[in-house]
Motif scaffolding. Structure first.
Motif, PDB file in Angstrom:
ATOM      1  N   ALA A 227       0.810  -1.152   0.188  1.00 48.69           N
ATOM      2  CA  ALA A 227      -0.082  -0.051   0.179  1.00 48.69           C
ATOM      3  C   ALA A 227       1.249   1.423   0.246  1.00 48.69           C
ATOM      4  CB  ALA A 227      -0.681   0.030   2.044  1.00 48.69           C
ATOM      5  N   GLY A 228       1.889   0.725   0.772  1.00 53.35           N
ATOM      6  CA  GLY A 228       2.935   2.069   0.775  1.00 53.35           C
ATOM      7  C   GLY A 228       4.048   3.158  -0.674  1.00 53.35           C
ATOM      8  N   LEU A 229       3.843   1.741  -1.553  1.00 51.84           N
ATOM      9  CA  LEU A 229       4.615   1.444  -2.629  1.00 51.84           C
ATOM     10  C   LEU A 229       3.506   3.085  -3.246  1.00 51.84           C
ATOM     11  CD1 LEU A 229       6.458  -1.228  -3.319  1.00 51.84           C
ATOM     12  CD2 LEU A 229       7.310   0.940  -2.760  1.00 51.84           C
ATOM     13  N   ALA A 230       2.314   2.652  -3.218  1.00 45.87           N
ATOM     14  CA  ALA A 230       0.939   3.396  -4.029  1.00 45.87           C
ATOM     15  C   ALA A 230       1.237   3.888  -3.643  1.00 45.87           C
ATOM     16  CB  ALA A 230      -0.138   2.348  -4.001  1.00 45.87           C
ATOM     17  N   PHE A 231       1.168   4.909  -2.256  1.00 44.52           N
ATOM     18  CA  PHE A 231       1.009   5.632  -1.911  1.00 44.52           C
ATOM     19  C   PHE A 231       2.165   7.110  -2.959  1.00 44.52           C
ATOM     20  CE2 PHE A 231      -1.260   3.640   1.519  1.00 44.52           C
ATOM     21  CZ  PHE A 231      -2.114   4.556   1.290  1.00 44.52           C
ATOM     22  N   ALA A 232       3.662   5.883  -2.460  1.00 45.86           N
ATOM     23  CA  ALA A 232       4.792   7.306  -2.376  1.00 45.86           C
ATOM     24  C   ALA A 232       4.341   7.827  -4.483  1.00 45.86           C
ATOM     25  CB  ALA A 232       5.735   5.732  -3.117  1.00 45.86           C
ATOM     26  N   GLY A 233       4.002   6.805  -5.018  1.00 43.03           N
ATOM     27  CA  GLY A 233       3.302   8.180  -6.558  1.00 43.03           C
ATOM     28  C   GLY A 233       2.518   8.199  -6.132  1.00 43.03           C
ATOM     29  N   GLY A 234       0.735   9.003  -5.166  1.00 47.31           N
ATOM     30  CA  GLY A 234       0.442   9.735  -5.346  1.00 47.31           C
ATOM     31  C   GLY A 234       0.755  11.236  -4.588  1.00 47.31           C
TER      32      GLY A 234
ATOM     33  N   PHE B  88       7.525   8.787   2.081  1.00 45.54           N
ATOM     34  CA  PHE B  88       8.223   9.710   2.340  1.00 45.54           C
ATOM     35  C   PHE B  88       7.786  10.035   3.965  1.00 45.54           C
ATOM     36  CE2 PHE B  88       7.509  10.648  -2.485  1.00 45.54           C
ATOM     37  CZ  PHE B  88       8.568  11.040  -2.104  1.00 45.54           C
ATOM     38  N   PRO B  89       8.578   8.442   4.608  1.00 50.16           N
ATOM     39  CA  PRO B  89       7.893   8.741   5.871  1.00 50.16           C
ATOM     40  C   PRO B  89       7.826  10.576   6.903  1.00 50.16           C
ATOM     41  CG  PRO B  89       9.874   8.272   5.505  1.00 50.16           C
ATOM     42  CD  PRO B  89       9.935   8.635   4.324  1.00 50.16           C
ATOM     43  N   ASP B  90       8.681  11.246   6.548  1.00 47.51           N
ATOM     44  CA  ASP B  90       8.859  12.303   7.310  1.00 47.51           C
ATOM     45  C   ASP B  90       7.027  13.096   7.056  1.00 47.51           C
ATOM     46  OD1 ASP B  90      10.343  11.570   8.613  1.00 47.51           O
ATOM     47  OD2 ASP B  90      11.606  11.715   7.729  1.00 47.51           O
ATOM     48  N   ALA B  91       6.352  12.982   5.691  1.00 49.55           N
ATOM     49  CA  ALA B  91       5.720  13.701   5.093  1.00 49.55           C
ATOM     50  C   ALA B  91       4.597  14.142   6.341  1.00 49.55           C
ATOM     51  CB  ALA B  91       5.208  13.667   4.074  1.00 49.55           C
ATOM     52  N   TYR B  92       3.987  13.782   7.147  1.00 49.32           N
ATOM     53  CA  TYR B  92       3.025  13.699   8.032  1.00 49.32           C
ATOM     54  C   TYR B  92       3.465  14.375   8.876  1.00 49.32           C
ATOM     55  CZ  TYR B  92       2.045   9.194   5.462  1.00 49.32           C
ATOM     56  OH  TYR B  92       1.743   8.460   4.765  1.00 49.32           O
TER      57      TYR B  92
END
Length: 194
Positions: free
Chosen positions: A13-20, A173-177
Motif C-alpha cells: 500500500a505504501g508503494l502506491a501512496f508514494a507515487g501519489g 516519504f515517511p516524514d511528510a506527515y
C-alpha cells in the motif's frame, strides 16, 4: 495478523501512496496554498493540548485553508475516532495523515492522475485490501480502516505522529506527515467537543 505479513501488506500500500505523494492525485487535482510559516496554536475547547501533541511538532509546519467539505471530513474523522473508542491523539494522527494524503478531500478516481487505485481521504487502495472503492470513499469507513491499522501498531500512543502514521501508511516519504501535526491538533481542539 503477524507483524511480517502486516508489514508486507502495508508495504504494498505504501508503494502506491508514494507515487501519489510525488505527482499523483493531489498535484493533479488542484493546488492549495500551503503556508509553511510558524503557526499559532488555536485554543482548544476543553481538550488537553499536551495530549494532542505530546512530543511537540517536528519540523516546519504547513497549514491550508479548509472549505466546508474539508471541515465536514474533519468532523467525520473525529466521529469515527470516537466510534472506534480511540482518543484525541488518534484523531490528530488521522487528520494529519489525511491532510498529507488528500488535503482532507474525499478523492475518487482521478483518471491518469490517479496513483494506481488510491481513493478517499487516506488514499487507500482496494487492490491492497483496504476495502471496496465504495467503502474507502466513505469517510467513516476509511477512517475506521486507518484506525484499525493504527491499533495494530505497538506503542503508537507513545510515538511521534509521523512514525505512527508511517507505520500504517508505509509512504516513500515517511516524514511528510509531521508537517500537518499542528493544524491537525488545532482542528481536533476545535471540533472534538462540538
Amino acid at each position: 495478523m503477524n507483524m511480517l505479513m502486516r508489514k508486507g501488506v502495508l508495504g504494498l500500500a505504501g508503494l502506491a501512496f508514494a507515487g501519489g505523494v510525488v505527482g499523483g492525485p493531489i498535484a493533479a487535482h488542484h493546488a492549495h496554498s500551503v503556508d509553511a510559516r510558524p503557526v499559532a496554536v488555536v485554543q482548544s475547547s476543553g481538550v488537553d493540548s499536551a495530549k494532542l501533541i505530546p512530543h511537540g511538532t517536528q519540523g516546519v509546519q504547513s497549514r491550508i485553508d479548509l472549505d466546508d467539505e474539508q471541515v465536514a471530513n474533519v468532523k467525520a474523522i473525529i466521529a469515527a475516532t470516537k466510534k472506534s473508542n480511540m482518543d484525541e491523539r488518534a484523531a490528530v494522527i488521522s487528520i494529519a495523515t489525511s491532510l498529507q494524503e488528500s488535503k482532507l478531500e474525499n478523492l475518487g478516481h482521478l483518471g491518469d492522475a490517479n496513483d494506481h487505485d488510491s481513493l478517499g481521504l487516506f488514499q487507500q487502495r482496494p487492490s491492497s485490501g483496504w476495502g471496496t472503492p465504495e467503502q474507502i470513499t466513505d469517510p467513516e469507513y476509511s477512517t475506521m480502516a486507518f484506525l484499525k491499522g493504527l491499533k495494530q501498531v505497538d506503542g503508537w500512543q507513545d510515538m511521534p505522529l509521523t512514525e505512527a502514521a508511517q507505520t500504517v501508511q508505509v509512504s516513500a516519504f515517511p516524514d511528510a506527515y509531521a508537517q500537518w501535526e499542528q493544524q491537525a491538533a488545532d482542528l481536533v481542539g476545535q471540533y472534538w467537543n462540538s
